[in-house]
Design a protein around this motif. Structure first.
Motif, PDB file in Angstrom:
ATOM      1  N   VAL A   1      -3.683  -5.438  13.591  1.00 33.48           N
ATOM      2  CA  VAL A   1      -2.041  -5.514  13.263  1.00 33.48           C
ATOM      3  C   VAL A   1      -1.629  -4.388  14.117  1.00 33.48           C
ATOM      4  O   VAL A   1      -1.632  -3.257  13.914  1.00 33.48           O
TER       5      VAL A   1
ATOM      6  N   THR B   1       4.038  -8.222  -0.047  1.00 32.80           N
ATOM      7  CA  THR B   1       3.557  -9.055   1.310  1.00 32.80           C
ATOM      8  C   THR B   1       3.875 -10.505   0.686  1.00 32.80           C
ATOM      9  O   THR B   1       4.296 -10.936  -0.365  1.00 32.80           O
ATOM     10  N   ASP B   2       3.542 -11.142   1.707  1.00 32.97           N
ATOM     11  CA  ASP B   2       3.733 -12.646   1.633  1.00 32.97           C
ATOM     12  C   ASP B   2       2.315 -13.329   1.190  1.00 32.97           C
ATOM     13  O   ASP B   2       1.257 -12.664   1.051  1.00 32.97           O
TER      14      ASP B   2
ATOM     15  N   PHE C   1       7.068  -4.860   3.594  1.00 33.40           N
ATOM     16  CA  PHE C   1       6.134  -5.772   3.482  1.00 33.40           C
ATOM     17  C   PHE C   1       4.960  -5.189   4.198  1.00 33.40           C
ATOM     18  O   PHE C   1       5.036  -4.692   5.273  1.00 33.40           O
TER      19      PHE C   1
ATOM     20  N   ASP D   1       4.290  -1.707   8.618  1.00 33.20           N
ATOM     21  CA  ASP D   1       4.900  -2.650   7.332  1.00 33.20           C
ATOM     22  C   ASP D   1       6.286  -2.609   7.929  1.00 33.20           C
ATOM     23  O   ASP D   1       7.190  -1.890   8.181  1.00 33.20           O
ATOM     24  N   ARG D   2       6.838  -3.916   7.633  1.00 38.58           N
ATOM     25  CA  ARG D   2       8.158  -4.316   7.925  1.00 38.58           C
ATOM     26  C   ARG D   2       9.176  -3.928   6.505  1.00 38.58           C
ATOM     27  O   ARG D   2       8.811  -4.092   5.491  1.00 38.58           O
TER      28      ARG D   2
ATOM     29  N   HIS E   1      -0.925 -13.469   2.873  1.00 36.54           N
ATOM     30  CA  HIS E   1      -1.629 -12.299   3.012  1.00 36.54           C
ATOM     31  C   HIS E   1      -2.141 -11.513   1.826  1.00 36.54           C
ATOM     32  O   HIS E   1      -2.465 -10.417   1.835  1.00 36.54           O
TER      33      HIS E   1
ATOM     34  N   THR F   1       2.007  -5.721   6.134  1.00 39.40           N
ATOM     35  CA  THR F   1       1.657  -6.638   7.412  1.00 39.40           C
ATOM     36  C   THR F   1      -0.012  -7.032   7.450  1.00 39.40           C
ATOM     37  O   THR F   1      -0.110  -8.114   8.236  1.00 39.40           O
ATOM     38  N   ARG F   2      -0.865  -6.509   6.508  1.00 43.05           N
ATOM     39  CA  ARG F   2      -2.121  -6.614   6.831  1.00 43.05           C
ATOM     40  C   ARG F   2      -2.487  -7.647   5.357  1.00 43.05           C
ATOM     41  O   ARG F   2      -1.809  -7.590   4.543  1.00 43.05           O
TER      42      ARG F   2
END
Length: 276
Positions: free
Chosen positions: A148, A118-119, A160, A152-153, A122, A162-163
């Motif tokens: 959300v 993830t980033d 990734f 997921d990307r 997050h 997304t949460r």
């Protein structure tokens, strides 16, 4: 400054006077009975809707769904009915996650080369319960919990999440705290009923899961001794009251309280008190 919800009993003045004449009780006493009934109706109209154990269970289930979603298990599951705002993973996986020099966090790598991450925005390695509560609070809008909306990307070999990713132990803590809070907003009206008093147990109709929150803020402005316009103003001082009690449901509660007041008048007409 907290957001409050204020309701007064002016709309019931004529009905209360009529009822007092028919029952032989004072306007002050009848107005307090009506106001306590209004407190109950307002509490009933708030989320979770109702006052029985089913409503309590629905509130607890809604919190679990809001936090973690529904229909998904594990890190790589794709069976999703609704996303929550958090993705919980075992504490050991979170502890071993690697924060890259860029903006990404590598959480888990499969043998086939796929990387789950993830980033950094997050990823919360060791959040406080207060931090998680603030995220939950900010996601609640117009009486609904935002979710959300995207899966997921996948970018190359990276997938990734997304949460907001948190350790499972922290997920348990925030869940337990919020579940214990179910009924708190309703309890602001129970506080008002308790202040109004004028009965052996002025909150006897409120369920235990609401009455347990005795610290819920509420206040009452008692002007029942005004000979021209006796009123009671009840105030729920919980700062998110307006988000769990819509204007439409508040109007329904006011009408239901009025209906019950009229029913009491009709009962007094049908069964007048015996003269001494």
């Amino acid at each position: 400054m907290s957001i409050t919800l204020t309701v007064d009993t002016t709309r019931y003045a004529a009905l209360v006077r009529d009822l007092a004449k028919r029952t032989g009780r004072t306007v002050q006493k009848e107005l307090k009975v009506a106001a306590r009934g209004l407190c109950w109706e307002l509490a009933k109209a708030m989320q979770p809707f109702g006052m029985d154990d089913k409503a309590k269970g629905q509130g607890e289930s809604a919190i679990r769904r809001d936090l973690f979603g529904s229909g998904q298990k594990g890190l790589t599951s794709s069976t999703v009915r609704r996303f929550g705002i958090f993705k919980t993973l075992p504490d050991s996986i979170i502890a071993n996650a690697t924060e890259e020099e860029s903006t990404t966090v590598q959480i888990f790598a499969k043998k086939n080369g796929e990387v789950y991450g993830t980033d950094k925005e997050h990823f919360m390695r060791n959040p406080s319960v207060g931090d998680l509560d603030a995220i939950h609070h900010s996601a609640f809008r117009d009486g609904r919990m935002s979710s959300v909306s995207a899966f997921d990307r996948t970018i190359g070999r990276w997938k990734f999440i997304t949460r907001t990713v948190i350790p499972e132990s922290k997920g348990v803590q925030i869940l337990n705290m919020l579940v214990a809070r179910v009924g708190f907003a309703k309890a602001g009206w129970a506080t008002c009923a308790r202040i109004i008093g004028d009965a052996a147990n002025s909150t006897r109709d409120f369920p235990r899961w609401v009455k347990r929150h005795r610290d819920a803020p509420g206040e009452v402005e008692d002007r029942t001794d005004d000979p021209n316009q006796p009123t009671l103003t009840i105030v729920n001082n919980i700062n998110y009251t307006r988000r769990v009690l819509s204007q439409q449901n508040m109007s329904i509660a006011l009408k239901d309280a009025e209906y019950k007041l009229r029913a009491r008048i009709q009962n007094a007409i049908d069964h007048p008190p015996k003269s001494s």
